[in-house]
Design a protein around this motif. Structure first.
Motif, PDB file in Angstrom:
ATOM      1  N   ILE A 675      15.730   6.833   9.377  1.00 41.89           N
ATOM      2  CA  ILE A 675      16.030   6.328  10.694  1.00 41.89           C
ATOM      3  C   ILE A 675      15.778   4.494  10.366  1.00 41.89           C
ATOM      4  CG2 ILE A 675      15.315   5.636  13.101  1.00 41.89           C
ATOM      5  CD1 ILE A 675      16.271   8.735  12.828  1.00 41.89           C
ATOM      6  N   ASN A 676      14.991   4.413   9.704  1.00 41.57           N
ATOM      7  CA  ASN A 676      14.500   2.873   9.004  1.00 41.57           C
ATOM      8  C   ASN A 676      14.425   3.137   7.667  1.00 41.57           C
ATOM      9  OD1 ASN A 676      13.435   0.391   8.386  1.00 41.57           O
ATOM     10  ND2 ASN A 676      12.909  -0.037  10.651  1.00 41.57           N
ATOM     11  N   PRO A 677      15.312   2.764   6.740  1.00 42.27           N
ATOM     12  CA  PRO A 677      15.200   2.976   5.508  1.00 42.27           C
ATOM     13  C   PRO A 677      13.923   2.094   4.751  1.00 42.27           C
ATOM     14  CG  PRO A 677      17.213   1.890   5.544  1.00 42.27           C
ATOM     15  CD  PRO A 677      16.795   2.249   6.982  1.00 42.27           C
ATOM     16  N   ASP A 678      13.668   0.890   5.306  1.00 41.29           N
ATOM     17  CA  ASP A 678      12.662   0.189   4.693  1.00 41.29           C
ATOM     18  C   ASP A 678      11.282   0.791   4.994  1.00 41.29           C
ATOM     19  OD1 ASP A 678      14.854  -1.367   4.075  1.00 41.29           O
ATOM     20  OD2 ASP A 678      13.569  -3.009   4.045  1.00 41.29           O
ATOM     21  N   LEU A 679      11.393   1.213   6.399  1.00 41.92           N
ATOM     22  CA  LEU A 679      10.064   1.852   6.711  1.00 41.92           C
ATOM     23  C   LEU A 679       9.652   3.254   5.964  1.00 41.92           C
ATOM     24  CD1 LEU A 679       9.944   1.342  10.514  1.00 41.92           C
ATOM     25  CD2 LEU A 679       8.470   0.314   8.867  1.00 41.92           C
ATOM     26  N   ALA A 680      10.869   3.948   5.593  1.00 43.34           N
ATOM     27  CA  ALA A 680      10.626   5.113   4.898  1.00 43.34           C
ATOM     28  C   ALA A 680      10.171   4.635   3.341  1.00 43.34           C
ATOM     29  CB  ALA A 680      11.905   6.019   4.987  1.00 43.34           C
ATOM     30  N   LYS A 681      10.704   3.801   2.980  1.00 40.88           N
ATOM     31  CA  LYS A 681      10.390   3.525   1.587  1.00 40.88           C
ATOM     32  C   LYS A 681       8.981   2.847   1.467  1.00 40.88           C
ATOM     33  CE  LYS A 681      14.759   1.967  -0.206  1.00 40.88           C
ATOM     34  NZ  LYS A 681      15.801   0.883  -0.340  1.00 40.88           N
ATOM     35  N   GLY A 682       8.487   2.202   2.721  1.00 46.73           N
ATOM     36  CA  GLY A 682       7.061   1.784   2.788  1.00 46.73           C
ATOM     37  C   GLY A 682       5.867   2.842   2.678  1.00 46.73           C
ATOM     38  N   GLN A 683       6.360   4.207   3.230  1.00 54.35           N
ATOM     39  CA  GLN A 683       5.589   5.223   3.414  1.00 54.35           C
ATOM     40  C   GLN A 683       5.553   5.700   2.004  1.00 54.35           C
ATOM     41  OE1 GLN A 683       3.662   6.421   6.130  1.00 54.35           O
ATOM     42  NE2 GLN A 683       4.160   4.392   6.551  1.00 54.35           N
ATOM     43  N   ILE A 684       6.565   5.891   1.139  1.00 56.46           N
ATOM     44  CA  ILE A 684       6.662   6.362  -0.057  1.00 56.46           C
ATOM     45  C   ILE A 684       5.527   5.552  -0.900  1.00 56.46           C
ATOM     46  CG2 ILE A 684       7.850   6.778  -2.237  1.00 56.46           C
ATOM     47  CD1 ILE A 684      10.322   7.688  -0.380  1.00 56.46           C
ATOM     48  N   VAL A 685       5.787   4.201  -1.128  1.00 57.74           N
ATOM     49  CA  VAL A 685       5.042   3.334  -1.973  1.00 57.74           C
ATOM     50  C   VAL A 685       3.754   3.160  -1.408  1.00 57.74           C
ATOM     51  CG1 VAL A 685       4.792   0.894  -2.471  1.00 57.74           C
ATOM     52  CG2 VAL A 685       6.966   1.803  -2.250  1.00 57.74           C
ATOM     53  N   GLY A 686       3.219   3.329  -0.193  1.00 65.47           N
ATOM     54  CA  GLY A 686       2.081   3.405   0.358  1.00 65.47           C
ATOM     55  C   GLY A 686       1.413   4.405  -0.245  1.00 65.47           C
ATOM     56  N   SER A 687       2.140   5.920  -0.156  1.00 66.29           N
ATOM     57  CA  SER A 687       1.564   6.972  -0.394  1.00 66.29           C
ATOM     58  C   SER A 687       1.267   7.081  -1.855  1.00 66.29           C
ATOM     59  CB  SER A 687       2.522   8.192  -0.239  1.00 66.29           C
ATOM     60  OG  SER A 687       2.578   8.104   1.222  1.00 66.29           O
ATOM     61  N   VAL A 688       2.120   6.589  -2.710  1.00 66.94           N
ATOM     62  CA  VAL A 688       1.975   6.520  -4.148  1.00 66.94           C
ATOM     63  C   VAL A 688       0.725   5.775  -4.588  1.00 66.94           C
ATOM     64  CG1 VAL A 688       2.959   5.737  -6.275  1.00 66.94           C
ATOM     65  CG2 VAL A 688       4.328   7.014  -4.909  1.00 66.94           C
ATOM     66  N   CYS A 689       0.547   4.600  -3.999  1.00 70.29           N
ATOM     67  CA  CYS A 689      -0.588   3.785  -4.468  1.00 70.29           C
ATOM     68  C   CYS A 689      -2.042   4.419  -3.867  1.00 70.29           C
ATOM     69  CB  CYS A 689      -0.699   2.325  -3.527  1.00 70.29           C
ATOM     70  SG  CYS A 689       0.868   1.451  -4.419  1.00 70.29           S
ATOM     71  N   MET A 690      -2.004   4.986  -2.601  1.00 71.16           N
ATOM     72  CA  MET A 690      -3.266   5.816  -2.445  1.00 71.16           C
ATOM     73  C   MET A 690      -3.460   6.939  -3.240  1.00 71.16           C
ATOM     74  SD  MET A 690      -3.941   7.630   1.543  1.00 71.16           S
ATOM     75  CE  MET A 690      -4.789   6.053   2.225  1.00 71.16           C
ATOM     76  N   ALA A 691      -2.482   7.735  -3.339  1.00 76.16           N
ATOM     77  CA  ALA A 691      -2.838   8.893  -4.528  1.00 76.16           C
ATOM     78  C   ALA A 691      -3.149   8.413  -5.782  1.00 76.16           C
ATOM     79  CB  ALA A 691      -1.338   9.695  -4.490  1.00 76.16           C
ATOM     80  N   MET A 692      -2.657   7.198  -6.211  1.00 78.60           N
ATOM     81  CA  MET A 692      -2.968   6.792  -7.551  1.00 78.60           C
ATOM     82  C   MET A 692      -4.458   6.358  -7.494  1.00 78.60           C
ATOM     83  SD  MET A 692      -2.438   3.210  -9.323  1.00 78.60           S
ATOM     84  CE  MET A 692      -4.103   2.726  -8.704  1.00 78.60           C
ATOM     85  N   GLY A 693      -4.774   5.843  -6.404  1.00 82.52           N
ATOM     86  CA  GLY A 693      -6.449   5.552  -6.378  1.00 82.52           C
ATOM     87  C   GLY A 693      -7.366   6.926  -6.290  1.00 82.52           C
ATOM     88  N   ALA A 694      -6.876   8.087  -5.833  1.00 77.33           N
ATOM     89  CA  ALA A 694      -7.492   9.340  -5.958  1.00 77.33           C
ATOM     90  C   ALA A 694      -7.447   9.818  -7.277  1.00 77.33           C
ATOM     91  CB  ALA A 694      -6.823  10.195  -4.875  1.00 77.33           C
ATOM     92  N   ALA A 695      -6.086   9.627  -7.875  1.00 81.39           N
ATOM     93  CA  ALA A 695      -5.896  10.127  -9.115  1.00 81.39           C
ATOM     94  C   ALA A 695      -6.941   9.338 -10.203  1.00 81.39           C
ATOM     95  CB  ALA A 695      -4.348   9.941  -9.776  1.00 81.39           C
TER      96      ALA A 695
END
Lengths: 789, 166
Positions: A675-695
């Motif tokens: 629906i909003n590509p930049d918001l969708a990308k923001g969710q991907i980038v944010g998830s990756v960084c959060m998961a990287m912390g857990a990793a």
């Protein structure tokens, strides 16, 4: 198609905001500091509350003496377990009643004029405890004869083992028989630690007694109706007298579902008959509210000569802490995570949620699935490596194909497993597994060794969680949207605005999204399940579309007489009602309104004859059940759809210190239609960084039954220096019954990051780490083992 | 019991002179939120771990949760409420760039990020990516992964440089 209707399509060509990177509708409020959060709510005569907590992981409460505290000037209310109806269920009690089952559980709460007075009062409250045996290791807790304590809840469903709050099993085919016929059998154990959401705004509630004997509560919650109904149970009060409001949320990620804390705040307010604010400190948020379930997962696979997995057996144990919270229900996610990616004919699984003397485990961004994805994607790499197969090729060989059935009997439709893998591999090539090795001399240049690793996952969006919406069309053509939607940062206000604006063919500025003005409020609109499990955009998006369509129908009926056109031939777009077959026959929306003077005939206001142009909509997917013996779905799917996601990580590992530096991650996710590509990308980038912390770094560490690193110095979330370069790739495979084809983006990209990093570390150094987080110590330990062999 | 001794403090908040009374233990964070109502100053921890309570003290970013109120006597304090600019809707270039670059999700760290960026751009109008990261490193963000924030500061620097050239 006739030539006239083609012309009309050109003239009324869809003006749509779907796929447009519209600036967030709440961005101006946020960059000017005007966005208000629960922590910013201030009411006249508001009291401040504090909680006294149990210092032991398990203790009987012998006595509570509040008499001294009551005499302190400014102390207005004190509550203990006795103030609540005894909870005849597995839920976390608001305040411990006769026993405290985890360290830092609430025992007494005080509300006073000033914070300092409340703090002082806590020191003047005396609680006598009898410490009891405790257990924090779920494997010990569930073993008969081994456990020192049985955590008993009054109305529990008990399973065969002690302290097992939930056991789900899947039996498809015959795994144990197949293992005997397999070319190779590989079994490994994987673990994950307790990770915190670490949403920046700590848990906070404000409660105000209402004139009708009810109570209004401002909550850091993902849904006002969740808070309303949960509070109703805690307080023993009619839900209709509870009004829950959620302003902006300072981060969520699954946290803040702490209705037991809300209940303390509400009870204090009712008892003191004044507004009360209860702000948990960071330490309390980390030690006394729910975190991600730690897990121990064993995966055993039987593989044939061609590299096909013919049998898989999984035993997954989740440390649930002392109460269910929402945890017993989310264990089903272990199943969904395990059946969503690979096609395995013989599949056995046992998932357990086990009670221990820790704070209750709660959902966190991709709950339970994160842990399962870690185990499975580590295992897939291990197998590929042992078979000498390319890791991508091996995955593709075993992946579920479009139209196939998964292990619980759901048809896999609209999946993109192949596509996401293809996208990440074409963006970043793998090194080729097993190629790298530890450098012999550790000179400055080759202290750091690089590697690349891949992982593939899929996230589900379970049925249930209904969302309701109402839209009202105004004379100006502007559209009011009345929904309970919680903006926790993901951009849902913007997404919903874009969906309604697209449906009416009007600019986003003509959408009046009421929660943007008032915050989300349970008394303002119909039921909403709130944010959770990748459902809000799909469910609420469909609900607002239905509401819009119903409002349009009312307008068409009203316009039908004026235009002399049957209402089914009329549509509403761009501020006009028009005939679909003859666009020249049309009306401005304002022409459907009447005008009459008000305010002493000075001012003229508009209104409609009869009902207003208000449309309602409700959407949710019905959900089936799992057969308790076989785990096959009964009465429909569990998850209406799945979202594929794949990542490749590039890491550098320091062979001397064991330090892992994540350099780059390419992340592809199937979002349906963005629906909003930049918001969708923001969710991907944010998830990756959060998961990287857990990793790589995050874990709440227990010693003697208590968390010892509940602060930002010892629990490290990624800083601006730690985050890798993340390249998000949107894969668009529309969901037939999603709003404009949309799926979700908030959670899926949490899954592949940690295993991709771990697999990259193997690529770099040839070591296997099976435990999260992958700390420097664990890397060095694995290196040591490798050198010894 | 409670030490109720009051201390008189004068300082300038967002260009306005303020005379207040505080207690010795009050932090600037308490004063700004509880007494002066500048609610853009957020709280994420209690002792200098997260940086979302950052304000500018004589142009330099400080953690207001670690700063005793009595210490700011005679200083100039800036919070996000005081930031005004010449962009659309009286926004500063940094605010504009944060809004258009998706540099905020939940927005809870945004006031602190913008103030830290402002302090940087005032002393270095043309910062490198590494200098931006250095300047913002005292504030945590859990939503964005920081990249859009760095990009927003780069863009704001460019916008500000263009304005000064004209």
């Amino acid at each position: 198609m006739s030539s006239t209707s083609q012309e009309q399509n050109l003239l009324f060509k869809e003006k749509t905001l779907v796929g447009v990177p519209l600036q967030k509708v709440d961005s101006i409020l946020k960059v000017t500091g005007k966005a208000l959060y629960t922590k910013d709510v201030r009411l006249p005569d508001m009291l401040h509350a504090k909680i006294k907590r149990c210092p032991y992981p398990h203790a009987r409460i012998l006595s509570i003496d509040t008499s001294k505290a009551e005499q302190i000037p400014g102390v207005r209310a004190i509550v203990t377990g006795k103030d609540f109806p005894v909870q005849q269920n597995e839920d976390t009690p608001a305040v411990a009643f006769s026993e405290a089952l985890y360290a830092n559980q609430a025992v007494v709460a005080v509300a006073a004029d000033q914070r300092r007075t409340s703090e002082l009062a806590l020191e003047m409250i005396f609680v006598e405890y009898e410490p009891l045996p405790w257990v924090t290791d779920p494997e010990i807790a569930m073993t008969p004869g081994k456990t020192p304590t049985k955590i008993v809840h009054p109305s529990e469903t008990w399973y065969e083992d002690p302290n097992v709050g939930r056991h789900i099993k899947i039996r498809k085919g015959d795994a144990s028989a197949s293992f005997k016929e397999c070319d190779r059998v590989i079994e490994e154990k994987y673990t994950t630690g307790m990770v915190s959401h670490f949403q920046l705004e700590p848990v906070t509630f404000v409660a105000q007694p209402d004139p009708d004997g009810g109570v209004s509560v401002w909550a850091t919650s993902s849904g006002p109706h969740k808070t309303q109904y949960e509070l109703s149970r805690y307080l023993g009060m009619d839900a209709d007298k509870i009004r829950a409001k959620v302003p902006f949320l300072g981060g969520w990620f699954g946290s803040k579902e702490e209705c037991h804390v809300a209940a303390i705040c509400a009870k204090l307010a009712l008892k003191a008959d004044r507004p009360v604010k209860l702000e948990l400190s960071r330490e309390e948020t980390l030690t006394a509210t729910g975190q991600r379930h730690p897990s121990v997962i064993t995966v055993k696979d039987g593989i044939n000569k061609g590299g096909k997995i013919v049998a898989r057996q999984i035993r997954a144990i989740f440390n649930g802490g002392a109460y269910s919270s929402l945890g017993n229900n989310v264990v089903i996610n272990a199943v969904l995570g395990a059946v969503s990616v690979y096609d395995i004919p013989n599949f056995h699984m046992d998932c357990y949620r086990v009670y221990t003397n820790e704070q209750p485990g709660t959902p966190m961004r991709g709950p339970i699935g994160f842990q399962i994805a870690w185990a499975i994607e580590c295992q897939m790499e291990r197998i590929a490596n042992e078979l000498g197969m390319d890791p991508v090729e091996f995955r593709l060989k075993n992946v579920l194909k479009e139209g196939s059935e998964n292990a619980i009997g759901e048809l896999m439709e609209s999946i993109s497993h192949d596509k996401v893998l293809e996208q990440v591999t074409s963006a970043m090539k793998l090194n080729g597994q097993g190629k790298s090795s530890i450098p012999q001399d550790s000179t400055q240049e080759n202290k750091w060794v690089r590697g690349r690793g891949v992982a593939l996952s899929a996230k589900w969006a379970p049925g249930g969680s209904p969302h309701q919406a109402m839209v009202r069309v105004k004379e100006s053509g502007k559209v009011e949207v009345w929904v309970d939607v919680v903006e926790n940062g993901q951009g849902i206000y913007t997404g919903i605005t874009q969906i309604v604006a697209s449906e009416f063919g009007i600019p986003s500025t003509d959408i009046l999204l009421m929660p943007l003005v008032f915050g989300s409020d349970s008394s303002m609109s119909g039921l909403s399940g709130g944010a959770s499990a990748s459902r809000q955009l799909v469910n609420l998006g469909n609900a607002v579309l239905e509401a819009s369509s119903n409002a349009k129908k009312l307008m068409a009926e009203r316009a039908s007489k004026k235009l002399g056109v049957p209402s089914h031939d009329l549509d509403v777009r761009e501020g006009r009602v028009f005939s679909k077959t003859d666009f020249r026959r049309s009306l401005k929306i304002s022409e459907l309104f009447l005008r009459a003077p008000i305010v002493g005939y000075r001012t003229v206001a508009s209104f409609t004859e009869g009902v207003e142009f208000v449309g309602y909509g409700t959407f949710y997917f019905r959900q089936g059940k799992l057969d308790p013996e076989t785990g096959m779905t009964i009465g429909g799917r569990i998850s209406p759809f799945y979202m594929s996601t794949a990542q490749i990580a590039e890491v550098s590992v320091n062979v001397e210190t064991g330090q892992v530096r994540v350099e780059k991650i390419v992340a592809a996710a199937d979002v349906g239609v963005a629906i909003n590509p930049d918001l969708a990308k923001g969710q991907i980038v944010g998830s990756v960084c959060m998961a990287m912390g857990a990793a790589t770094s995050e874990e709440l560490v227990f010693k003697d039954g208590k968390i010892i690193n509940a602060n930002l110095a010892d629990y490290e979330i990624p800083s601006i220096f730690d985050v890798p370069l993340v390249i998000p790739i949107l894969v668009e495979n529309p969901l037939q019954n999603g709003p404009f084809g949309a799926k979700s983006a908030g959670e899926p990209s949490m899954f592949p990051t940690a295993p991709a990093i771990r697999n990259a570390i193997h690529d770099a150094l040839g070591i296997w780490v099976n435990d999260l987080p992958i700390t420097s110590e664990r890397v060095l330990e694995a290196l040591q083992k490798l050198r010894e062999n | 019991m409670l030490n109720e001794t009051r201390i008189k403090v004068r300082f300038i908040l967002n260009g306005e002179s303020r005379n207040i009374e505080c207690m010795a233990a009050d932090t600037l964070f308490d004063t700004l939120r509880d007494s002066l109502g500048t609610m853009s100053v957020k709280q994420g921890c209690d002792f200098g771990g997260c940086g979302v309570c950052s304000v500018l003290l004589d142009g330099r970013p400080v953690y207001s949760c670690l700063m005793p109120t009595w210490k700011v006597e005679g200083s100039k304090i800036e919070t996000l409420e005081g930031l005004k600019g010449k962009e659309l809707m009286n926004l500063d270039a940094i605010q504009q760039a944060f809004a258009t670059n998706f540099a905020q999700q939940c927005g809870y760290c945004t006031p602190a990020m913008i103030l830290n960026a402002k302090a940087l751009l005032e002393r270095n109008p043309n910062p490198s990516v590494d200098q931006i990261k250095d300047a913002l490193s005292g504030v945590l963000c859990r939503c964005t992964g920081y990249m859009p924030i760095v990009e927003a500061v780069m863009q704001a620097a460019m916008m500000r440089r263009k304005k000064t050239q004209v």
